[in-house]
Design a protein around this motif. Structure first.
Motif, short mmCIF file in Angstrom:
data_model
loop_
_atom_site.label_atom_id
_atom_site.label_comp_id
_atom_site.label_asym_id
_atom_site.label_seq_id
_atom_site.Cartn_x
_atom_site.Cartn_y
_atom_site.Cartn_z
N SER A 566 0.83 -1.20 0.00
CA SER A 566 0.00 0.00 0.00
C SER A 566 0.86 1.25 0.00
O SER A 566 0.52 2.25 -0.64
CB SER A 566 -0.93 0.00 1.20
N ILE A 567 1.98 1.22 0.70
CA ILE A 567 2.86 2.40 0.74
C ILE A 567 3.43 2.67 -0.63
O ILE A 567 3.49 3.81 -1.09
CB ILE A 567 3.98 2.18 1.77
N LEU A 568 3.89 1.63 -1.31
CA LEU A 568 4.46 1.81 -2.64
C LEU A 568 3.42 2.36 -3.61
O LEU A 568 3.73 3.18 -4.49
CB LEU A 568 5.02 0.49 -3.15
N GLU A 569 2.18 1.92 -3.46
CA GLU A 569 1.14 2.42 -4.34
C GLU A 569 0.89 3.91 -4.07
O GLU A 569 0.68 4.70 -5.01
CB GLU A 569 -0.15 1.61 -4.12
N VAL A 570 0.93 4.29 -2.82
CA VAL A 570 0.77 5.71 -2.47
C VAL A 570 1.92 6.53 -3.05
O VAL A 570 1.73 7.65 -3.56
CB VAL A 570 0.70 5.89 -0.93
N LEU A 616 13.88 -7.51 -11.29
CA LEU A 616 13.10 -8.30 -12.25
C LEU A 616 11.63 -7.87 -12.22
O LEU A 616 10.95 -7.79 -13.26
CB LEU A 616 13.21 -9.79 -11.92
N ALA A 617 11.12 -7.59 -11.03
CA ALA A 617 9.74 -7.10 -10.91
C ALA A 617 9.58 -5.75 -11.58
O ALA A 617 8.54 -5.46 -12.20
CB ALA A 617 9.34 -7.03 -9.44
N LEU A 618 10.62 -4.87 -11.47
CA LEU A 618 10.59 -3.58 -12.15
C LEU A 618 10.53 -3.77 -13.67
O LEU A 618 9.78 -3.06 -14.37
CB LEU A 618 11.83 -2.76 -11.76
N TYR A 619 11.30 -4.71 -14.16
CA TYR A 619 11.30 -5.00 -15.59
C TYR A 619 9.89 -5.40 -16.04
O TYR A 619 9.40 -4.97 -17.10
CB TYR A 619 12.31 -6.11 -15.89
N ARG A 620 9.19 -6.20 -15.22
CA ARG A 620 7.84 -6.63 -15.55
C ARG A 620 6.87 -5.44 -15.54
O ARG A 620 5.99 -5.33 -16.40
CB ARG A 620 7.38 -7.70 -14.56
N ALA A 621 7.04 -4.52 -14.57
CA ALA A 621 6.19 -3.33 -14.51
C ALA A 621 6.34 -2.47 -15.76
O ALA A 621 5.35 -1.94 -16.29
CB ALA A 621 6.52 -2.52 -13.27
N LYS A 622 7.56 -2.34 -16.23
CA LYS A 622 7.79 -1.56 -17.45
C LYS A 622 7.20 -2.26 -18.67
O LYS A 622 6.59 -1.64 -19.55
CB LYS A 622 9.30 -1.34 -17.64
N LYS A 623 7.40 -3.59 -18.70
CA LYS A 623 6.92 -4.36 -19.86
C LYS A 623 5.40 -4.32 -19.96
O LYS A 623 4.83 -4.34 -21.06
CB LYS A 623 7.41 -5.80 -19.73
N GLU A 624 4.75 -4.21 -18.80
CA GLU A 624 3.28 -4.22 -18.78
C GLU A 624 2.69 -2.82 -18.96
O GLU A 624 1.48 -2.64 -18.83
CB GLU A 624 2.78 -4.84 -17.48
N ASN A 627 4.18 2.93 -15.00
CA ASN A 627 3.30 3.61 -14.03
C ASN A 627 2.50 2.59 -13.23
O ASN A 627 1.28 2.69 -13.11
CB ASN A 627 2.37 4.58 -14.74
N ARG A 628 3.21 1.62 -12.64
CA ARG A 628 2.54 0.60 -11.84
C ARG A 628 3.54 -0.05 -10.87
O ARG A 628 4.76 0.12 -11.02
CB ARG A 628 1.90 -0.45 -12.74
N VAL A 629 3.02 -0.79 -9.91
CA VAL A 629 3.84 -1.53 -8.94
C VAL A 629 3.70 -3.01 -9.23
O VAL A 629 2.57 -3.52 -9.38
CB VAL A 629 3.39 -1.24 -7.48
N ARG A 630 4.80 -3.71 -9.31
CA ARG A 630 4.78 -5.15 -9.49
C ARG A 630 5.71 -5.81 -8.47
O ARG A 630 6.74 -5.26 -8.10
CB ARG A 630 5.21 -5.53 -10.93
N TRP A 631 5.30 -7.04 -8.02
CA TRP A 631 6.05 -7.79 -7.00
C TRP A 631 6.72 -8.99 -7.64
O TRP A 631 6.23 -9.54 -8.63
CB TRP A 631 5.12 -8.24 -5.88
N HIS A 632 7.78 -9.40 -7.04
CA HIS A 632 8.56 -10.50 -7.62
C HIS A 632 7.81 -11.83 -7.57
O HIS A 632 7.87 -12.62 -8.51
CB HIS A 632 9.90 -10.63 -6.90
N MET A 633 7.12 -12.09 -6.46
CA MET A 633 6.46 -13.39 -6.32
C MET A 633 5.08 -13.19 -5.72
O MET A 633 4.84 -12.22 -4.99
CB MET A 633 7.29 -14.34 -5.43
#
Length: 641
Positions: A566-570, A616-624, A627-633
């Motif tokens: 939630s903090i990262l989304e804020v 790796l999660a950052l790479y997925r956020a960019k690929k998708e 302007n979003r938050v993605r988690w590794h697992m």
């Protein structure tokens, strides 16, 4: 094994009468301060005696071939950075074999203006010594030289013999006769002259002369007389103080015997001669005080070298200073600059003479290390501002400038502490029973020199520490944003693995399309965007969390809060919600965030893996689509995205 010319012994044989334990402690602190394995104080006689040593288990060595001998021949400091490469020492037995000397630094030790030995530092590997350190070593040699000289002189002192006292002409000594049975005392004119009394002022009962004896000496004198009257076989021979007619105390020696007994063998009459020995006693006292002074000066230096604590060094010797100066109370202060030009006296040592609640609070401030005297328009300030010794023996002057209710300053001695011509502090002493004199100031001058050197070393140490902190800050801080840099992030992230909470979050944050910002608005605007993003990240995180600039437009974050999602989304929303004002206009910015939830029980050695998972999660956020938050697992945290 040591080279054969070094002789191991089973017991210490002193070359002088100095207190070797004191010097051993001092030289051990010197070795620690300079970080050398061996430090020695040697005296050159038929052999080379080590009167103090650290890192060496022998007490003497052959003088022939000793490095110390070269220092004596040069009559100057000798520094050899690598003996194995030095043409004069590369074939030396102590270089080729144990102790395998590589580095040697020695300064002469002087007694009576003659080189008698050396203070030296030794290492078994090449080393160096700065000119400042060499000067400090020479200063240390100066004080040790005086200590050795005074200690030997004190040991070798021989008092005058009883016989010489007896055969002195009668008009040079006071004669005292005591008829014991009737307690009638008879004194000659010389005895009266010694005490500054007229013959008609002297009463013939014992209570009179006993009233003139110093209270600290009365019991000892009385016991000596009783012991002699008990026929112990020895002459009465005792030193004590008596009050002179002008009010001062003088030292006298009384020597005598019972000269008449009754038929039962009881003493009837005692006959004695009395001499003024004040000059001799005062000389002995001065020498004893000088040895004491040098002893606790050495101790203060040793403590500072070991602890780097100037306050503790001053407190350690403060009570002894008061005792040697025969003063009731006093202080030791150092000048500190406050603000641009304002100076204050910071108090390193102070007598507890509290006379009011306000004074009690001042003393408590001193105990906390927070006491400054900002008002220098008084006796203390005069010493600081003038840089001169101040002697005030008149009450109406000595009390000037003291706070209301302060115990009266009957007498005051102010001594400036200097480095060169600059006054850097002062010692204030008050209420000696007798007037302070120039001799008092002269006696304490070596102490002032020592404190000046310690204050200088203290300032050098503070400057070194400040420089180290600045260098560390520069090495760990991103200059543009003021955030910790990648190096600092990596060093501090290990602390999150030892926390009590079960989990923490590692995240990588990247500004979307930052290259386009630079291309469209210019690098100045790009820098302004980076600084504003850094500000917004810091503003939304707790003080215990970590945010750093990892490089370029990328930031690293560690969150203690288990609700990291939630903090990262804020964070993401706060950056996207409001354009960033730059010198080139407003710029709309978004960020992509890759995160990894980490167990605090996981080994800190795995931080690189966890950082890579976040990347790796950052790479997925960019690929998708950015302007979003993605988690590794997958985890509970991912339900927030």
């Amino acid at each position: 094994m040591l080279n054969k010319q070094w002789h191991s012994v089973s017991e210490r044989k002193a070359a002088t009468s100095v207190d070797t334990e004191t010097l051993d402690s001092l030289i051990a602190s010197v070795a620690i301060y300079f970080d050398f394995p061996i430090a020695l104080i040697s005296i050159a006689a038929q052999k080379q005696w080590f009167i103090a040593k650290s890192g060496l288990n022998v007490d003497f060595a052959a003088l022939e071939g000793a490095f110390c001998r070269h220092v004596l021949a040069l009559r100057a400091p000798l520094v050899i950075e690598d003996a194995s490469l030095h043409p004069d020492f590369c074939d030396h037995p102590l270089v080729l074999a144990e102790p395998c000397i590589r580095f040697y630094a020695g300064v002469p030790l002087m007694v009576d203006e003659r080189e008698v030995g050396a203070i030296c530092l030794i290492d078994d590997k090449p080393n160096t010594l700065s000119s400042k350190d060499l000067r400090f070593l020479e200063s240390l040699s100066y004080f040790i030289s005086h200590y050795v000289h005074l200690a030997d002189k004190q040991k070798c002192f021989i008092s005058e013999s009883d016989l010489s006292m007896i055969i002195e002409p009668a008009d040079d000594v006071g004669i005292w006769g005591w008829k014991i049975s009737t307690d009638r005392n008879v004194f000659n004119q010389r005895w009266c002259d010694l005490l500054g009394l007229a013959l008609n002022e002297v009463e013939n009962f014992s209570n009179f002369w006993k009233s003139l004896v110093h209270s600290d000496d009365f019991t000892r004198l009385n016991n000596a007389i009783r012991s002699h009257l008990a026929n112990d076989g020895s002459a009465l021979n005792v030193d004590y103080r008596m009050r002179h007619g002008d009010g001062r105390w003088i030292w006298v020696n009384t020597y005598g015997r019972v000269v008449a007994y009754n038929i039962a063998g009881r003493p009837l009459r005692l006959s004695c001669i009395t001499r003024d020995i004040s000059e001799k006693k005062n000389a002995e006292l001065r020498e004893r005080k000088q040895v004491q002074l040098l002893n606790f000066m050495n101790r203060a230096q040793s403590v500072f070298l070991h602890e780097k604590n100037i306050r503790h060094s001053c407190e350690l010797i403060f009570d002894e200073i008061l005792s040697l100066a025969e003063s009731q109370f006093g202080l030791i202060g150092q000048i500190m600059v406050q603000g641009e030009d304002s100076k204050a006296l910071f108090i390193h040592a102070l007598s507890n003479i509290s006379w009011s609640e306000e004074a009690n609070e001042l003393y408590r401030a001193y105990q906390r290390g927070e006491l400054f005297f900002n008002d220098l328009n008084n006796l203390f300030g005069h010493v600081v501002t003038s840089g001169n010794v101040l002697i005030a023996n008149r009450p109406h002057y000595a009390s000037r400038g003291t706070p209301s209710g302060h115990p009266p300053l009957l007498r005051f001695l102010g001594l400036p502490i200097k480095i060169g011509n600059e006054t850097v502090g002062m010692i204030g002493l008050a209420n000696k029973a007798e007037d302070y004199t120039e001799e008092d100031a002269l006696f304490l001058q070596p102490l002032l020199d020592t404190l000046g050197a310690l204050f200088y070393a203290f300032e050098v140490e503070k400057s070194r520490y400040s420089a180290e902190q600045k260098l560390r800050y520069l090495a760990e801080t991103d200059v543009l944003t003021g955030l910790p840099n990648r190096r600092a992030f990596i060093e501090r992230v290990s602390g999150f693995y030892s926390q009590k909470a079960s989990y923490f979050t590692i995240a990588i944050i990247d500004i979307d399309y930052f290259k386009l910002v630079n291309d469209q608005y210019g690098h100045q605007a790009g820098d302004e965007v980076l600084k504003e993003v850094a500000f917004r990240l810091s503003a939304f995180l707790n003080s215990g969390d970590l945010v750093a600039r990892m490089g370029g437009e990328e930031f690293g974050v560690c969150l203690y809060d288990t609700e990291g999602a939630s903090i990262l989304e804020v964070l993401r929303e706060s950056i996207a919600a409001e354009p960033i004002a730059t010198s080139e206009g407003e710029v709309n910015v978004t960020v992509s965030i890759g995160a990894c939830q980490v167990s605090s029980q996981r080994s800190a050695d795995r931080w690189e893996d966890d950082l890579r998972y976040a990347d790796l999660a950052l790479y997925r956020a960019k690929k998708e689509g950015r302007n979003r938050v993605r988690w590794h697992m997958p985890s509970m945290a991912t339900n927030f995205t």
